[in-house]
Write a protein that holds these residues in place. Structure first.
Motif, PDB file in Angstrom:
ATOM      1  N   CYS A   1     -69.965  46.799  33.160  1.00  0.00           N
ATOM      2  CA  CYS A   1     -71.127  46.245  32.104  1.00  0.00           C
ATOM      3  C   CYS A   1     -71.796  45.599  32.752  1.00  0.00           C
ATOM      4  CB  CYS A   1     -70.362  45.631  31.033  1.00  0.00           C
ATOM      5  SG  CYS A   1     -69.013  46.322  30.367  1.00  0.00           S
TER       6      CYS A   1
ATOM      7  N   LYS B   1     -73.296  47.857  26.599  1.00  0.00           N
ATOM      8  CA  LYS B   1     -73.678  48.929  27.584  1.00  0.00           C
ATOM      9  C   LYS B   1     -72.807  48.899  28.707  1.00  0.00           C
ATOM     10  CE  LYS B   1     -78.647  48.942  26.202  1.00  0.00           C
ATOM     11  NZ  LYS B   1     -80.145  48.492  26.556  1.00  0.00           N
ATOM     12  N   CYS B   2     -71.752  49.507  28.385  1.00  0.00           N
ATOM     13  CA  CYS B   2     -70.616  49.455  29.417  1.00  0.00           C
ATOM     14  C   CYS B   2     -70.396  51.117  29.746  1.00  0.00           C
ATOM     15  CB  CYS B   2     -69.424  48.825  29.128  1.00  0.00           C
ATOM     16  SG  CYS B   2     -69.412  47.091  28.595  1.00  0.00           S
ATOM     17  N   GLN B   3     -69.850  51.200  31.108  1.00  0.00           N
ATOM     18  CA  GLN B   3     -69.536  52.496  31.640  1.00  0.00           C
ATOM     19  C   GLN B   3     -68.010  52.425  32.078  1.00  0.00           C
ATOM     20  OE1 GLN B   3     -72.162  54.043  34.516  1.00  0.00           O
ATOM     21  NE2 GLN B   3     -71.292  56.264  34.905  1.00  0.00           N
ATOM     22  N   LYS B   4     -67.508  53.623  31.633  1.00  0.00           N
ATOM     23  CA  LYS B   4     -66.019  53.776  32.178  1.00  0.00           C
ATOM     24  C   LYS B   4     -66.087  54.820  33.450  1.00  0.00           C
ATOM     25  CE  LYS B   4     -62.988  53.763  28.909  1.00  0.00           C
ATOM     26  NZ  LYS B   4     -61.986  54.191  27.845  1.00  0.00           N
TER      27      LYS B   4
END
Length: 219
Positions: free
Chosen positions: A206, A212-215
């Motif tokens: 994040c 607005k986070c990406q995994k």
């Protein structure tokens, strides 16, 4: 404090030679403004059951193995030390609720064996490694410089957070495997092509606000 230890067959014995040893439940002691170097094993050892001790403003360098080792201990403070040489700058092994703050180290921070709720704030290390079920620890601010990789997540480590950390000259940024879910918030710069995730590991990044986070998961 220098060259602490004993000899076997004319050679330094690479165990139990500590510059400072908080042993048998030592509590409330302060080690300040010392030069601790060239011990045959560890520079500073926090033993099982020790609590509330402070190691501040020392130079801890070139001890053979770990410069600072916290083993099954709690509520100690390691602050504003220069920590160089040896194998590992700070080793946290099954220890809880310790504070490691504002230290300048040129080797690894390694956290393992179920260690939990430790705080690492405004330090410099070469790399950071969570493993063996280390849980709910936080690395905040500071720098990780030149690691390959800079951040390692292994063997059941989960719920750990790195927040506001600057990565500098990393060969690779993250290597996560055999671990749970760990989170990076405002860690920069992160390069997606330098993030490796394997097995069932999950890394949540994040960097542009809480929503607005990406995994990152294994391919």
């Amino acid at each position: 404090l220098h060259d602490c230890g004993y000899f076997e067959n004319g050679q330094p014995a690479r165990r139990n030679g500590y510059g400072v040893d908080f042993a048998q439940g030592a509590q409330g002691n302060v080690v300040k403004n010392n030069w601790i170097r060239d011990a045959f094993d560890e520079g500073v050892h926090f033993g099982s059951g020790s609590e509330g001790n402070r190691v501040i403003e020392n130079t801890i360098e070139n001890n053979f193995n770990e410069q600072v080792y916290l083993l099954n201990t709690s509520d100690n403070q390691v602050k504003e030390n220069i920590i160089t040489g040896g194998r590992i700058s700070v080793f946290v092994d099954g220890a809880n609720t310790n504070s490691v703050k504002e230290n300048l180290g040129d080797r690894m921070l390694q956290v393992r064996a179920g260690a939990t709720l430790n705080q690492f704030k405004e330090n410099t290390f070469r790399s950071v490694r969570f493993e063996q079920d280390a849980t709910a620890n936080e690395v905040k601010d500071g720098q990780i410089i030149g690691g390959n990789p800079c951040i390692q997540l292994r063997t059941g480590a989960t719920g750990n957070v790195l927040r506001g950390v600057e990565l500098v000259d990393c060969v690779s940024d993250i290597d996560a495997r055999e671990s749970g879910t760990n989170t990076l918030r405002d860690v920069n710069p992160l390069r997606p092509d330098k993030i490796s995730v394997r097995d069932l590991a999950v890394v949540i990044v994040c960097n542009e606000g809480p929503n607005k986070c990406q995994k990152f998961t294994a391919p």
